[in-house]
Motif scaffolding. Structure first.
Motif, short mmCIF file in Angstrom:
data_model
loop_
_atom_site.label_atom_id
_atom_site.label_comp_id
_atom_site.label_asym_id
_atom_site.label_seq_id
_atom_site.Cartn_x
_atom_site.Cartn_y
_atom_site.Cartn_z
N SER A 221 0.80 -1.23 0.00
CA SER A 221 0.00 0.00 0.00
C SER A 221 0.82 1.27 0.00
O SER A 221 0.29 2.35 -0.28
CB SER A 221 -0.93 0.01 1.23
N ALA A 222 2.11 1.19 0.37
CA ALA A 222 2.91 2.41 0.49
C ALA A 222 4.38 2.10 0.23
O ALA A 222 4.80 0.94 0.26
CB ALA A 222 2.75 3.01 1.88
N ASP A 223 5.17 3.16 -0.01
CA ASP A 223 6.60 3.00 -0.23
C ASP A 223 7.28 2.44 1.02
O ASP A 223 6.91 2.76 2.15
CB ASP A 223 7.24 4.36 -0.56
N TYR A 226 8.76 5.22 3.19
CA TYR A 226 7.75 5.94 3.96
C TYR A 226 7.35 5.19 5.22
O TYR A 226 7.08 5.79 6.27
CB TYR A 226 6.53 6.17 3.07
N GLU A 272 3.93 13.63 4.57
CA GLU A 272 3.35 12.85 3.48
C GLU A 272 1.93 13.35 3.14
O GLU A 272 1.54 13.39 1.97
CB GLU A 272 3.31 11.37 3.85
#
Length: 277
Positions: A221-223, A226, A272
């Motif tokens: 779902s995300a880097d 991050y 973010e």
């Protein structure tokens, strides 16, 4: 990622209970922990179908599992010789490996905010463990080595989420890791865990499956870069869990260090959201 941290906190308490309190060996704990997790993960295959295990990247899965196996053995052994709060703090070196790999290997954006938040989280961990104190021993390198192995596992996991479903990636880890742990257990003497350890092993197995699924879902779902400061939240979660179960009170340096870790995570979240807006 926050839910993953809570699951890992419960898992670490269960593993330490099985090891220190009940007297189970590290190889036996690792085998039963992942064998139970694999059995409980079977519904993922039932729901998604056998096709979720179809892969063209078996060597990536094998590399991921070998790194995970090394990390698990190092970590379980470290929990038997290092206080849980200190072990978790040392494991917070993992984000450095992940952030570096995310930029160099995955080609993700690694800007100043992500680097600063990761560095602040690591600084908080250093305040907590106080490597300049007399309590810092050579055993402290075990969690650091485990962290390096898990960083490699995280990078491969993130790459695989671009290619394969979350459930399949989770099941593959448990499916391939269980026989490796079995071989290590057999080679260590095949010592059966004491009866007092089985309750903790069941809890550890359930939380292992849950934590791995949540972790893979987060990476899908995300880097990876991050997510790393949020991974630092495992530290205060584990401190509280260890204090509640074992009465292992942290040193006075814990509170400012934990505050720095939480602040770093909140700072990155705000950055973010600003970028997304």
């Amino acid at each position: 990622m926050v839910a993953t941290g809570l699951a890992f906190a419960g898992l670490n308490v269960a593993v330490q209970w099985a090891s220190v309190t009940a007297g189970a060996t590290a190889p036996a704990i690792a085998f039963w922990q992942y064998a139970i997790a694999l059995a409980l993960a079977a519904p993922l295959v039932w729901r998604g179908g056998v096709h979720i295990l179809h892969t063209r990247h078996i060597f990536l899965h094998l590399a991921r599992v070998l790194l995970a196996a090394a990390g698990v053995q190092l970590w379980i052994h470290s929990l038997s010789v290092v206080p849980i709060w200190q072990a978790i703090a040392l494991a917070m070196t993992s984000p450095f490996f992940v952030v570096a790999g995310a930029g160099l290997i995955l080609r993700e954006r690694v800007d100043f905010a992500r680097i600063a938040a990761t560095a602040a989280g690591f600084a908080g961990a250093m305040i907590i463990i106080a490597p300049w104190s007399e309590s810092f021993t050579h055993h402290a390198f075990l969690p650091v080595l485990a962290a390096a192995c898990w960083a490699g596992t995280s990078l491969i996991t993130k790459y695989l989420t671009r290619l394969e479903p979350t459930a399949g990636i989770t099941v593959y880890l448990l499916l391939l890791l269980t026989p490796i742990n079995a071989a290590i257990w057999l080679g260590s003497g095949f010592e059966i865990p004491p009866q007092a350890a089985w309750g903790a092993l069941l809890v550890a197995g359930a939380l292992t499956g849950l934590a791995q699924y949540l972790l893979t879902w987060a990476y899908a779902s995300a880097d990876a870069a991050y997510l790393q400061p949020f991974d630092d939240l495992k530290l205060p979660f584990n401190i509280v869990a260890g204090w509640l179960v074992f009465g292992a009170a942290p040193t006075s340096g814990f509170w400012p260090g934990a505050a720095l870790i939480v602040a770093a995570s909140l700072y990155l979240m705000r950055c973010e959201r600003t970028v997304a807006a």
